[in-house]
Scaffold this motif. Structure first.
Motif, mmCIF file in Angstrom:
data_model
loop_
_atom_site.group_PDB
_atom_site.id
_atom_site.type_symbol
_atom_site.label_atom_id
_atom_site.label_comp_id
_atom_site.label_asym_id
_atom_site.label_seq_id
_atom_site.Cartn_x
_atom_site.Cartn_y
_atom_site.Cartn_z
ATOM 1 N N SER A 14 46.724 27.696 33.694
ATOM 2 C CA SER A 14 46.130 27.750 35.034
ATOM 3 C C SER A 14 45.318 29.030 35.136
ATOM 4 C CB SER A 14 47.199 27.695 36.127
ATOM 5 O OG SER A 14 47.990 28.869 36.110
ATOM 6 N N ILE A 15 44.254 28.979 35.926
ATOM 7 C CA ILE A 15 43.383 30.129 36.139
ATOM 8 C C ILE A 15 43.191 30.269 37.640
ATOM 9 C CG2 ILE A 15 41.108 31.143 35.726
ATOM 10 C CD1 ILE A 15 40.972 29.363 33.182
ATOM 11 N N GLU A 16 43.373 31.505 38.118
ATOM 12 C CA GLU A 16 43.208 31.762 39.551
ATOM 13 C C GLU A 16 42.597 33.138 39.757
ATOM 14 O OE1 GLU A 16 47.732 33.203 40.524
ATOM 15 O OE2 GLU A 16 47.383 31.072 40.159
ATOM 16 N N PRO A 17 42.018 33.378 40.935
ATOM 17 C CA PRO A 17 41.494 34.722 41.230
ATOM 18 C C PRO A 17 42.630 35.747 41.216
ATOM 19 C CG PRO A 17 40.690 33.112 42.820
ATOM 20 C CD PRO A 17 41.753 32.428 42.009
ATOM 21 N N ALA A 37 38.121 39.533 39.358
ATOM 22 C CA ALA A 37 38.756 39.187 38.084
ATOM 23 C C ALA A 37 39.536 37.883 38.225
ATOM 24 C CB ALA A 37 39.697 40.307 37.638
ATOM 25 N N LEU A 38 39.827 37.281 37.097
ATOM 26 C CA LEU A 38 40.637 36.072 37.044
ATOM 27 C C LEU A 38 41.954 36.372 36.343
ATOM 28 C CD1 LEU A 38 37.884 33.569 35.834
ATOM 29 C CD2 LEU A 38 38.719 33.891 38.178
ATOM 30 N N VAL A 39 42.973 35.581 36.647
ATOM 31 C CA VAL A 39 44.247 35.669 35.934
ATOM 32 C C VAL A 39 44.484 34.313 35.271
ATOM 33 C CG1 VAL A 39 46.725 36.035 36.099
ATOM 34 C CG2 VAL A 39 45.181 37.331 37.575
ATOM 35 N N TYR A 45 53.295 32.736 27.489
ATOM 36 C CA TYR A 45 52.613 34.023 27.354
ATOM 37 C C TYR A 45 52.585 34.745 28.694
ATOM 38 C CZ TYR A 45 50.908 32.139 22.945
ATOM 39 O OH TYR A 45 50.827 31.594 21.695
ATOM 40 N N ASP A 46 52.461 36.073 28.639
ATOM 41 C CA ASP A 46 52.274 36.848 29.857
ATOM 42 C C ASP A 46 50.903 36.525 30.450
ATOM 43 O OD1 ASP A 46 54.714 38.165 29.587
ATOM 44 O OD2 ASP A 46 53.828 39.888 28.544
ATOM 45 N N PRO A 47 50.754 36.632 31.765
ATOM 46 C CA PRO A 47 49.438 36.429 32.381
ATOM 47 C C PRO A 47 48.414 37.425 31.814
ATOM 48 C CG PRO A 47 51.148 36.484 34.052
ATOM 49 C CD PRO A 47 51.792 36.905 32.753
ATOM 50 N N VAL A 48 47.164 36.992 31.722
ATOM 51 C CA VAL A 48 46.084 37.818 31.178
ATOM 52 C C VAL A 48 44.961 37.901 32.203
ATOM 53 C CG1 VAL A 48 44.346 38.023 29.350
ATOM 54 C CG2 VAL A 48 46.640 37.185 28.808
ATOM 55 N N GLY A 101 38.272 22.756 29.955
ATOM 56 C CA GLY A 101 39.427 22.958 30.819
ATOM 57 C C GLY A 101 39.653 24.401 31.244
ATOM 58 N N VAL A 102 38.988 25.351 30.571
ATOM 59 C CA VAL A 102 39.120 26.779 30.912
ATOM 60 C C VAL A 102 37.737 27.426 31.033
ATOM 61 C CG1 VAL A 102 41.439 27.068 29.950
ATOM 62 C CG2 VAL A 102 39.446 27.402 28.474
ATOM 63 N N ARG A 103 36.762 26.633 31.413
ATOM 64 C CA ARG A 103 35.371 27.082 31.481
ATOM 65 C C ARG A 103 35.195 28.331 32.348
ATOM 66 N NH1 ARG A 103 31.924 26.165 28.023
ATOM 67 N NH2 ARG A 103 32.437 23.982 27.973
#
Length: 121
Positions: A14-17, A37-39, A45-48, A101-103
């Motif tokens: 998942s990707i979020e602000p 930034a995005l998380v 895995y830890d969030p990046v 999916g992660v564009r």
């Protein structure tokens, strides 16, 4: 990209602000700072944090020959960081053309938390 891969990405990532300002420092030098930034959260895995590239002080980074491939994100390229007479090899990466999916992470870079301090507030 196959429908199966798209579904696996959706289940795993998942990707979020980031929801606030993010600052990245390396031995006291601010090398990135952004309010947008995005998380990226990936199972296991830890969030990046992914910082827009135009908000990164690229003068501190030196591209390396390293490339890796993630089955969910695509091919990453790497940079080393150099500041304050200290260096960290392959501590920054980016997916220039990530899978659909992660564009959202295209045009962003990420930092290895073993080498930098990430202040997200």
């Amino acid at each position: 990209m196959t429908a199966d891969l798209a579904e696996r990405i959706k289940e795993r990532i998942s990707i979020e602000p980031a929801g606030g300002p993010v600052t990245v420092t390396f031995h006291g030098a601010v090398i990135a700072s952004a309010d947008n930034a995005l998380v990226l959260k990936e199972t296991g895995y830890d969030p990046v944090h992914y910082i827009p590239r135009h908000r990164v002080e690229m003068a501190f980074l030196h591209e390396t020959d390293r490339h890796t491939t993630c089955p969910f994100k695509g091919e990453a390229r790497y940079w080393s960081i150099s500041a304050e007479d200290t260096a960290a090899e392959n501590a920054v990466w980016a997916y220039d053309t990530p899978h659909d999916g992660v564009r959202e992470i295209a045009g962003h870079v990420a930092f290895d938390k073993r080498y930098v301090t990430i202040d997200a507030g």
